[in-house]
Structure formats: C-alpha cells, structure tokens
Design a protein around this motif. Structure first.
Motif, PDB file in Angstrom:
ATOM      1  N   LYS A 106       0.960  -1.147  -0.058  1.00 47.82           N
ATOM      2  CA  LYS A 106       0.047  -0.117  -0.023  1.00 47.82           C
ATOM      3  C   LYS A 106       0.863   1.055   0.069  1.00 47.82           C
ATOM      4  CE  LYS A 106      -0.629  -0.227   4.984  1.00 47.82           C
ATOM      5  NZ  LYS A 106      -1.507  -0.221   5.972  1.00 47.82           N
TER       6      LYS A 106
ATOM      7  N   GLU B 190       1.356   5.635   0.805  1.00 49.74           N
ATOM      8  CA  GLU B 190       1.369   6.551   1.842  1.00 49.74           C
ATOM      9  C   GLU B 190      -0.132   7.157   1.884  1.00 49.74           C
ATOM     10  OE1 GLU B 190       5.983   8.134   2.105  1.00 49.74           O
ATOM     11  OE2 GLU B 190       4.326   9.419   1.332  1.00 49.74           O
TER      12      GLU B 190
ATOM     13  N   ASP C 176      -4.206   5.381   3.903  1.00 51.48           N
ATOM     14  CA  ASP C 176      -4.047   5.517   5.321  1.00 51.48           C
ATOM     15  C   ASP C 176      -5.313   4.714   6.001  1.00 51.48           C
ATOM     16  OD1 ASP C 176      -5.130   8.740   5.429  1.00 51.48           O
ATOM     17  OD2 ASP C 176      -6.277   7.456   5.297  1.00 51.48           O
ATOM     18  N   ASP C 177      -5.508   4.915   7.145  1.00 51.92           N
ATOM     19  CA  ASP C 177      -6.412   3.988   8.140  1.00 51.92           C
ATOM     20  C   ASP C 177      -7.902   4.270   7.580  1.00 51.92           C
ATOM     21  OD1 ASP C 177      -4.751   4.400  11.278  1.00 51.92           O
ATOM     22  OD2 ASP C 177      -4.307   2.916   9.365  1.00 51.92           O
ATOM     23  N   GLN C 178      -8.051   5.583   6.798  1.00 49.35           N
ATOM     24  CA  GLN C 178      -9.327   5.724   6.289  1.00 49.35           C
ATOM     25  C   GLN C 178      -9.771   5.003   4.986  1.00 49.35           C
ATOM     26  OE1 GLN C 178     -11.612   7.872   7.619  1.00 49.35           O
ATOM     27  NE2 GLN C 178     -10.020   7.957   9.119  1.00 49.35           N
TER      28      GLN C 178
END
Lengths: 112, 117
Positions: free
Chosen positions: A57, A59, A62-64
């Motif tokens: 993955k 940068e 992200d966690d979203q």
C-alpha cells in the motif's frame, strides 16, 4: 474481451460520509489493485491485493481506506470518512500474473 | 526509487504528421514498461507493453515504442496521427523491490496530445 467492471461510474458524497467503490475483476485474475487520479494529475498507486490480503500500500492508503474481496468476485475500496481531497477518479485493475493489468473505466468520486 | 518522466506536458501535431512522445525511466534492472491512453472522462487503455526480447514493440491503433536501455527511454511513436488520437498518454514502469516485481505501476505525469486538422 474480458473487462474489469467498476460501479458506480460517478458518485457524489458529502464530506465525512463513508463510500464504497465496487469492482468486478476479470474472473481468473489473481492480483487486484486500486489507483486514483486527482483531476489533472498523474495516476497514483493506492493498494495491491493478492491471496486475500494487502500485498502493498502507498502512503495515501491510510487508516481511512480499506479493501475487501467479500465474495470471490467483487473487490471493493471503502473510504471511511471522506474528505474533499479524496475527490478523484478511482481505477480498479486486475492481472493474472502480476504484470500487464487490465484497468476498469473508473469511478469518479466527488466529495462535497 | 523508480520514477518515470514524460518531459512534454502538451504536444500539438497536425493530422497526418508523425508523432513521438518521450518517456524516460529510472530503474535498476530490466523494467516492465507500458504506454496507456486516456480519452477525456474515460479509463486507461493499454497501447503496448515491453517485458523482454525485441526492443521495438508494436501496439494497437498503429502505435509502436522502442526500448533503449542506454538512454533509459521508451518513446512512443506513430507514423501518421489521426484526429481520434487526441488524448492523454501515460508512460508507466512496473516497480520492483529486492524480491522482484511488485506488480505496482509507477506512472509519468502524462502528455496531452492535441491534433490539428
């Protein structure tokens, strides 16, 4: 010729809402990808998926963001709480060998 | 890190004229190289690809590209451009890490081709 199918072609969502982008890869393909293209910019890698897990993955991812292959045919990208800067064209791609993909026609996501 | 540079952001050619779109890459090993075309509001269509072997590859719609390792280039050419070739063209390289090809593509910024009648 087999195709990668993406739905919807255009989605408008309010900032902070969750959105799920759907893709049906080519049936015998093993590697799956999401890319995005902000208007006027280059295509950027988000995530690759193989053997039911994320293999790489970026940068940006992200966690979203999350991906899932819920039923062996669909491949989804979820954005949990959309931001204005998530507005972009999102492309799904698949390949059998890990090289030489087929891209879908994209989902244009507009966050308002 | 691998990278792709398309030096020309915008090119205008007359219909019937020849075309060359430039692409330079930065890569440590033999790269996988691709050219994609994107019409306005559309997806990415593969024009051609190079994995190994003959360094001159033929693609769809009359396009060809030549891999030149010494120049780290993979330029796209067409002998006679048609008005329907007006689109955005992306060069891409297949990325790799120490264990080999990762499958990830790294794209250039794109070149917008305008065709004059």
């Amino acid at each position: 010729e087999p195709e990668v199918t993406q739905t919807p072609s255009h989605q408008v969502t309010q900032m902070g809402q969750e959105v799920i982008l759907r893709c049906v890869p080519i049936s015998n393909h093993l590697y799956f990808y999401w890319y995005r293209q902000i208007l006027g910019q280059k295509v950027e890698f988000l995530v690759s998926f193989y053997n039911n897990e994320i293999s790489e993955k970026s940068e940006i991812f992200d966690d979203q963001f999350s991906v899932e292959r819920p039923d062996g045919s669909n491949f989804t990208l979820k954005i949990r709480s959309t931001k204005l800067e998530d507005s972009a064209m999102y492309f799904c791609a698949s390949t059998f060998t890990g090289v030489g993909y087929t891209f879908g026609s994209g989902t244009r996501l507009t966050v308002v | 890190a691998q990278s792709v540079t398309q030096p020309d952001i915008h090119i205008t050619v007359s219909e019937g004229a020849s075309l060359e779109l430039r692409c330079n890459y930065s890569y440590g090993a033999t790269p996988y190289l691709f050219w994609y075309v994107q019409s306005p509001g559309q997806g990415l269509q593969l024009l051609l690809k190079y994995f190994s072997g003959d360094t001159l590859v033929q693609g769809i719609k009359g396009f060809e590209a030549e891999f030149k390792r010494s120049q780290s280039s993979f330029n796209l050419r067409k002998p006679s451009v048609h008005w329907s070739d007006a689109a955005e063209y992306f060069c891409a390289v297949g990325a790799s890490d120490d264990s080999g090809n990762t499958g990830k593509l790294i794209f250039g910024q794109g070149t917008t081709l305008q065709v004059k009648p």
